[in-house]
Design an enzyme around this catalytic site. Structure first.
Site, short mmCIF file in Angstrom:
data_model
loop_
_atom_site.label_atom_id
_atom_site.label_comp_id
_atom_site.label_asym_id
_atom_site.label_seq_id
_atom_site.Cartn_x
_atom_site.Cartn_y
_atom_site.Cartn_z
N LYS A 22 15.79 53.95 28.85
CA LYS A 22 16.09 54.21 30.27
C LYS A 22 17.60 54.31 30.50
CE LYS A 22 16.16 50.60 33.31
NZ LYS A 22 17.38 50.54 34.12
N ASN A 23 18.33 53.35 29.93
CA ASN A 23 19.76 53.29 30.23
C ASN A 23 20.57 54.40 29.55
OD1 ASN A 23 19.19 51.18 31.86
ND2 ASN A 23 20.10 49.59 30.55
N CYS A 116 22.79 43.64 44.54
CA CYS A 116 21.44 43.88 44.02
C CYS A 116 20.83 42.56 43.61
CB CYS A 116 21.46 44.84 42.86
SG CYS A 116 22.00 44.06 41.35
N ARG A 121 27.22 43.36 42.60
CA ARG A 121 27.44 44.27 41.48
C ARG A 121 28.54 45.24 41.87
NH1 ARG A 121 21.91 45.96 38.37
NH2 ARG A 121 22.86 46.67 36.44
N ASP A 306 20.08 41.77 29.29
CA ASP A 306 18.74 42.27 29.64
C ASP A 306 17.64 41.59 28.83
OD1 ASP A 306 19.83 43.94 31.49
OD2 ASP A 306 19.60 45.78 30.34
N ARG A 398 10.22 50.32 37.00
CA ARG A 398 11.54 50.94 36.83
C ARG A 398 11.90 51.07 35.36
NH1 ARG A 398 15.75 47.53 38.50
NH2 ARG A 398 16.91 49.19 37.51
C1 UD1 Z 1 24.25 48.27 32.66
C2 UD1 Z 1 22.75 48.39 32.46
C3 UD1 Z 1 22.08 47.05 32.73
C4 UD1 Z 1 22.72 45.96 31.90
C5 UD1 Z 1 24.24 45.96 32.07
C6 UD1 Z 1 24.94 44.99 31.14
C7 UD1 Z 1 22.27 50.68 33.07
C8 UD1 Z 1 21.63 51.61 34.03
N1 UD1 Z 1 22.22 49.38 33.38
O1 UD1 Z 1 24.46 47.94 34.02
O2 UD1 Z 1 20.70 47.16 32.40
O3 UD1 Z 1 22.21 44.70 32.30
O4 UD1 Z 1 24.75 47.28 31.79
O5 UD1 Z 1 24.63 45.24 29.82
O6 UD1 Z 1 22.78 51.09 32.03
N2 UD1 Z 1 31.44 44.76 37.04
C9 UD1 Z 1 32.51 44.62 37.90
N3 UD1 Z 1 33.10 45.74 38.40
C10 UD1 Z 1 32.67 46.99 38.06
C11 UD1 Z 1 31.58 47.12 37.18
C12 UD1 Z 1 30.98 45.98 36.69
O7 UD1 Z 1 32.94 43.51 38.22
O8 UD1 Z 1 33.24 47.98 38.56
C13 UD1 Z 1 30.78 43.55 36.52
C14 UD1 Z 1 29.34 43.45 37.03
O9 UD1 Z 1 29.28 42.84 38.28
C15 UD1 Z 1 28.69 42.60 35.97
C16 UD1 Z 1 29.42 43.05 34.71
O10 UD1 Z 1 30.62 43.64 35.13
O11 UD1 Z 1 28.92 41.26 36.21
C17 UD1 Z 1 28.62 44.01 33.84
O12 UD1 Z 1 28.36 45.18 34.54
P1 UD1 Z 1 28.19 46.60 33.84
O13 UD1 Z 1 28.46 46.50 32.37
O14 UD1 Z 1 28.96 47.59 34.63
O15 UD1 Z 1 26.65 46.83 34.03
P2 UD1 Z 1 25.92 48.08 34.65
O16 UD1 Z 1 26.54 49.34 34.14
O17 UD1 Z 1 25.76 47.90 36.12
#
Ligand code: UD1
Length: 421
Positions: A22-23, A116, A121, A306, A398
């Protein structure tokens, strides 16, 4: 409201096949809008998040055809640059469309994804990086209004945290930027490599994806290609956990063992045996699992956040006390309260959860709190005496295609009832 009914305590035995990740599929679908012509994606899972991405592409004017796990995206009619609020809400990871839409059309308007079920997030890293590339972004009343004058300009982008989504947005935006972009402290998840592989097949020039430093030499344009999405490592780990929690034995097919190797030590510590062939795993579990000393979630190649809930379901019935430390998301223990309804003994204190294993759980009604937490409840239900009913299945849908069918095929007693109250 749909419900899953599970009669627990049946050992799983048999084989299951894993779908495409999915990701990976989500950012690659976003990338497809940048590649001129008809992109063909194979091994795309049949999930509601993929439906949402397809709806976004169609809204933007792309023609999308779906035939089983094959999706064709034709960007010839691309005319829009906005994502309506309802589509943004449907899938928070739709933020990954931002880099692709703005790079391709010169503008993007979408609503802020907001918080979320995993806690706040933020997307500050995404926005800071895109601004560094030259995108003008205004945030007003929950909306992001983005504009690109001419082309984006390559630059050096050090990330303070290796965010998966931010790394993807930078890859998308920088692929057709002028000059070279270097991401430092990039996320190293296999899904990043897969996105880069798609982009490179479309004509992009990206080196180092899957490593901490990624170099993107901007090209003028991308052209459609054919790409096969990698196997889903989290779905793989979920079926490993299903074998483990029932003291069973499962052959898991169509996997990429290297991508799930980061969870092997925890499964082995709990007493599971894992045999690896080319694209298959055989997971054999003891009658009673042992505790896992500690599970610390970390960016790849650390233990995936995850998979935290999945291991917690196993720890609930393991012999001894297991400790979890969640380092990625602030509030990712919502499933703990539901697991406790099944008789689990869990104490949560901030980022730490302590699970004292019990010999057996007992069936009860529970509600999914999020995608992986929902899968963990199903796993716990498989290990519980009597009947467990699971609601709020939209979370599970999902991320898992034909979940209960796969489990039932391996001996689980599980059925879905649609529309029951
Ligand atoms: C992706 C995955 C999700 C997985 C996560 C971590 C997808 C669609 N989803 O989510 O399943 O759990 O990676 O492996 O691929 N953060 C910030 N600022 C930002 C971006 C992130 O502070 O601009 C923080 C987030 O709040 C969180 C951490 O960084 O605490 C990790 O987030 P991130 O790696 O960005 O995860 P996602 O891309 O949302």
């Amino acid at each position: 409201m749909s419900k899953l009914f599970i009669e627990g305590c049946h050992r799983l035995n048999g084989a299951v096949a894993v779908h495409g990740a999915k990701n990976s599929a989500l950012p690659i679908l976003a990338a497809a809008l940048m590649a001129d012509g008809v992109s063909e994606l194979q091994n795309c899972p049949g999930l509601s998040d993929v439906d949402a991405s397809v709806a976004i592409l169609r809204h933007l004017g792309c023609r999308v055809e779906r035939e089983g796990h094959r999706i064709l995206v034709d960007n010839t009619g691309l005319s829009g640059s906005d994502i309506p609020d309802d589509l943004m809400r449907e899938m928070r990871s739709s933020i990954v469309f931002l880099g692709a839409i703005a790079a391709k059309t010169g503008a993007a308007v979408l609503s802020f994804p907001g918080g979320c079920e995993l806690g706040p997030r933020p997307i500050d890293l995404h926005l800071a990086a895109l601004r560094q590339l030259g995108m003008a972004i205004e945030e007003e009343r929950g909306q992001l209004r983005c504009r690109v004058r001419g082309r984006l300009k390559g630059c050096k982008i050090p990330l303070s945290f290796p965010s998966v989504g931010a790394t993807e947005n930078i890859l998308l935006a920088a692929a057709t930027a002028e000059g070279t972009t270097t991401i430092l402290n990039a996320a190293r998840e296999p899904e990043i490599e897969d996105l880069a592989a798609f982009l490179n097949s479309s004509g992009a020039r990206i080196r180092g994806a899957g490593e901490g430093t990624v170099v993107i030499e901007g090209v003028d344009r991308l052209s459609a290609c054919c790409h096969r999405v990698i196997p889903d490592r989290i779905e793989t780990a979920t079926y490993m956990a299903a074998a483990a929690v029932t003291g069973g034995s499962l052959v898991i097919k169509d996997v990429e063992p290297a991508h799930v190797a980061t969870v092997f030590p925890a499964f082995e510590e709990m007493g599971c045996q894992i045999d690896v062939w080319k694209n298959e795993l055989l997971v054999s579990a003891p009658a009673r699992l042992r505790r896992v000393r500690s599970v610390r979630t970390m960016p790849y190649p650390g233990f995936p956040t995850d998979c935290q809930a999945l291991l917690m379901a196993m720890a609930c019935v393991a012999d001894g006390t297991s400790v979890f430390i969640e380092n990625i998301f602030e509030s990712r223990y919502k499933h703990a309260g539901e697991l406790m309804r099944l008789g689990a003994k869990i104490k949560v204190e901030g980022r730490v959860a302590v699970v004292e294993g019990v010999p057996v759980l007992s069936g009860a009604p529970v509600e999914c709190t999020d995608l992986r937490g929902g899968a963990a409840l199903v796993l716990a239900g498989l290990a519980a005496e009597g009947e467990t009913s699971v609601t709020a299945l939209h979370h599970i849908d999902r991320g898992y295609e034909a979940f209960e069918e796969a489990l039932a095929g391996a001996g689980a007693v599980i059925r879905r009832e649609d529309g029951t109250v």
